[in-house]
Design an enzyme around this catalytic site. Structure first.
Site, PDB file in Angstrom:
ATOM      1  N   TYR A 144      30.836  26.194  13.365  1.00  0.00           N
ATOM      2  CA  TYR A 144      29.794  25.184  13.174  1.00  0.00           C
ATOM      3  C   TYR A 144      28.495  25.706  13.766  1.00  0.00           C
ATOM      4  O   TYR A 144      28.492  26.227  14.887  1.00  0.00           O
ATOM      5  CB  TYR A 144      30.209  23.891  13.882  1.00  0.00           C
ATOM      6  N   ASP A 239      25.790  32.789  17.556  1.00  0.00           N
ATOM      7  CA  ASP A 239      25.513  31.405  17.921  1.00  0.00           C
ATOM      8  C   ASP A 239      26.212  31.150  19.258  1.00  0.00           C
ATOM      9  O   ASP A 239      27.408  30.890  19.316  1.00  0.00           O
ATOM     10  CB  ASP A 239      26.028  30.461  16.825  1.00  0.00           C
ATOM     11  N   LYS A 267      22.471  23.443  24.615  1.00  0.00           N
ATOM     12  CA  LYS A 267      23.348  22.849  25.634  1.00  0.00           C
ATOM     13  C   LYS A 267      22.993  23.222  27.079  1.00  0.00           C
ATOM     14  O   LYS A 267      22.080  22.655  27.655  1.00  0.00           O
ATOM     15  CB  LYS A 267      24.803  23.183  25.296  1.00  0.00           C
TER      16      LYS A 267
HETATM   17  P1  KE4 Z   1      23.047  20.532  18.361  1.00  0.00           P
HETATM   18  O1  KE4 Z   1      22.119  20.438  17.205  1.00  0.00           O
HETATM   19  O2  KE4 Z   1      24.161  19.503  18.278  1.00  0.00           O
HETATM   20  O3  KE4 Z   1      22.348  20.557  19.665  1.00  0.00           O
HETATM   21  O4  KE4 Z   1      23.763  21.972  18.283  1.00  0.00           O
HETATM   22  C1  KE4 Z   1      24.386  22.384  17.123  1.00  0.00           C
HETATM   23  C2  KE4 Z   1      25.435  23.418  17.417  1.00  0.00           C
HETATM   24  C3  KE4 Z   1      25.197  24.724  17.053  1.00  0.00           C
HETATM   25  N1  KE4 Z   1      26.080  25.690  17.317  1.00  0.00           N
HETATM   26  C4  KE4 Z   1      27.229  25.435  17.949  1.00  0.00           C
HETATM   27  C5  KE4 Z   1      28.171  26.554  18.237  1.00  0.00           C
HETATM   28  C6  KE4 Z   1      27.541  24.132  18.360  1.00  0.00           C
HETATM   29  O5  KE4 Z   1      28.694  23.903  18.983  1.00  0.00           O
HETATM   30  C7  KE4 Z   1      26.627  23.090  18.078  1.00  0.00           C
HETATM   31  C8  KE4 Z   1      26.916  21.649  18.426  1.00  0.00           C
HETATM   32  N2  KE4 Z   1      28.149  21.345  18.946  1.00  0.00           N
HETATM   33  C9  KE4 Z   1      28.768  20.057  18.722  1.00  0.00           C
HETATM   34  C10 KE4 Z   1      30.113  20.053  19.452  1.00  0.00           C
HETATM   35  N3  KE4 Z   1      31.106  20.444  18.567  1.00  0.00           N
HETATM   36  C11 KE4 Z   1      27.891  18.929  19.120  1.00  0.00           C
HETATM   37  C12 KE4 Z   1      28.502  17.569  19.174  1.00  0.00           C
HETATM   38  C13 KE4 Z   1      28.555  16.810  17.881  1.00  0.00           C
HETATM   39  O6  KE4 Z   1      28.020  17.241  16.864  1.00  0.00           O
HETATM   40  O7  KE4 Z   1      29.178  15.751  17.908  1.00  0.00           O
END
Ligand code: KE4
Length: 427
Positions: A144, A239, A267
């Site tokens: 993801y 990533d 994060k």
């Molecule tokens: P954000 O846009 O959510 O800050 O980050 C996106 C993202 C990008 N790359 C990786 C490897 C990530 O894990 C994430 C976001 N992680 C999720 C947890 N699986 C955020 C929580 C959610 O979407 O509910």
């Protein structure tokens, strides 16, 4: 456990916010219960609006590596707050965090701050395309990279949790430039990257996948990704939104000794405030506006509160022995949890790297998206609900990581293992 206030808030929220939540997995659909509404957090604990206390293994999906409300982070935010919350102009805190990030990550010469992980990956992709003049992005099934259109193809996290392959609203014209291939499969990787009919700008990967549950890269796979992208002039993007400052102070790249061309962060580098960043080789980063032609901008980018929280967090992480202590604690916990599953004949496979782990209810080994999908999600749902009722707050999805923070005490982990033992005995 009394959850009346959470239930009332959820009913009200569902009238006002789609699904009652601002990010889908939080609705707890796949684990068969309603969400608890959180009132406050401190250290390793979160408290819901009904006053129930939980040992927290979600840690805001990764950022809270020091635990909630760490005094040094709170102090830094307070200090920044007194000077104003946003300027829309450069501030010294951006330079400080940029110095910390570029010093920590061996492959990052320059960094640009944004406001979320999604923005970081989306911007890195544009940069890779601008730099190479090519179109196609190769990603891996179950990884993801935020919710930008180009990445919503066999993406992990919420999409798998809700059992949907992609998303309406993403035009075919856009995803035709995205190729998703299996993680850890060297043959498919080589065949895809060597296909000259494809116009490949970049490969993006989670260097440890954590959005189909935690899946470790095979060393030969990582080496091959780097060697082939280098040989073929393809930009390699790590990533590290989850792994950055989680697996080591230099992220997965320092831990594995493999340097990408671009790195995405989020994060932890915001210490719990909204942040993202992308960085890498000077030659590529200089293509970003205003130095170069590739456009990217943000009203709240480099926000002073987020920069202050991030810098304070990184300074704590930099202290000698931080990762050794954290990882040893996580290792012991993982071993004990695995032993308990075995004792009660629960079919489980625990994948872990440092302080992030996933116990899959699967025979294993879990090495890619396909094997992750063999996990018994009904069993995870039952495990989740029973652990929640015993005061342990896990990710409401089989396909996410459980995070251990520096604030988790011996007593927290013992309590969690006792809860797990009693749940395993009824699974
Ligand atoms: P954000 O846009 O959510 O800050 O980050 C996106 C993202 C990008 N790359 C990786 C490897 C990530 O894990 C994430 C976001 N992680 C999720 C947890 N699986 C955020 C929580 C959610 O979407 O509910």
């Amino acid at each position: 456990m009394n959850t009346a206030k959470s239930q009332a808030l959820f009913a009200q929220a569902q009238k006002l916010i789609p699904g009652g939540v601002n990010s889908p997995v939080r609705a707890c659909k796949s684990v068969g219960c309603d969400p608890r509404f959180i009132a406050k957090a401190a250290g390793s604990a979160i408290y819901d609006v009904d006053g129930n206390k939980y040992v927290d293994f979600v840690c805001s999906w990764g950022p809270m590596i020091l635990g909630h409300n760490h005094p040094a982070v709170v102090e830094a935010i307070k200090k920044a707050l007194e000077n104003g919350t946003s300027f829309g102009a450069p501030s010294p805190l951006e330079v400080e965090l940029a110095e910390l990030v570029t010093e920590a990550l061996p492959s990052v010469d320059m960094v640009r701050f944004v406001s979320s992980g999604t923005e970081a990956t989306m911007s890195a992709l544009r940069l890779a395309r601008g730099y190479t003049g090519k179109k196609v992005v190769v990603k891996f099934d179950g990884c993801y990279h935020g919710h930008a259109d180009s990445f919503l193809v066999k993406a992990g996290s919420g999409l798998i949790t809700l059992g949907i392959p992609g998303s309406p609203g993403v035009p075919d014209d856009i995803v035709k430039n995205t190729i998703s291939i299996p993680y850890n499969n060297v043959e498919v990787l080589e065949k895809t990257l060597r296909d000259e009919s494809l116009d490949i700008a970049c490969v993006i990967m989670e260097p440890v996948a954590a959005n189909m549950g935690v899946v470790l890269p095979k060393p030969e796979f990582m080496q091959k990704v780097r060697a082939l992208t280098k040989e073929l002039g393809i930009v390699l993007i790590f990533d590290e939104v989850i792994t950055g400052f989680r697996l080591s102070y230099g992220g997965a790249q320092a831990k594995f000794g493999i340097m990408p061309d671009l790195t995405c962060l989020g994060k932890i580098i915001g210490g719990g405030l909204p942040v993202g960043a992308y960085g890498g080789k000077k030659e590529i980063m200089k293509q970003i506006s205003p130095e170069g032609p590739v456009y990217q901008a943000g009203t709240l980018s480099g926000n002073p509160l987020a920069m202050a929280a991030g810098a304070a967090t990184l300074k704590e992480l930099k202290k000698p022995g931080f990762y050794e202590t954290l990882d040893a604690k996580a290792e012991k916990f993982a071993q004990e949890l695995t032993a308990l599953a075995k004792k009660y004949n629960v079919q489980a496979t625990l994948n872990r790297e440092g302080s992030v782990m996933t116990p899959f209810f699967a025979k294993g080994p879990v090495t890619d998206f396909e094997s992750a999908m063999t996990a018994d999600t009904d069993k995870y749902g039952l495990y989740y609900r029973e652990m929640l009722n015993r005061g342990v707050y896990l990710a409401p999805s089989q396909f996410e990581g459980a995070f251990i923070s520096a604030a988790h005490t011996e007593a927290d982990l013992t309590k969690t293992l006792e809860a797990a033992e009693s749940v395993f005995s009824i699974l």
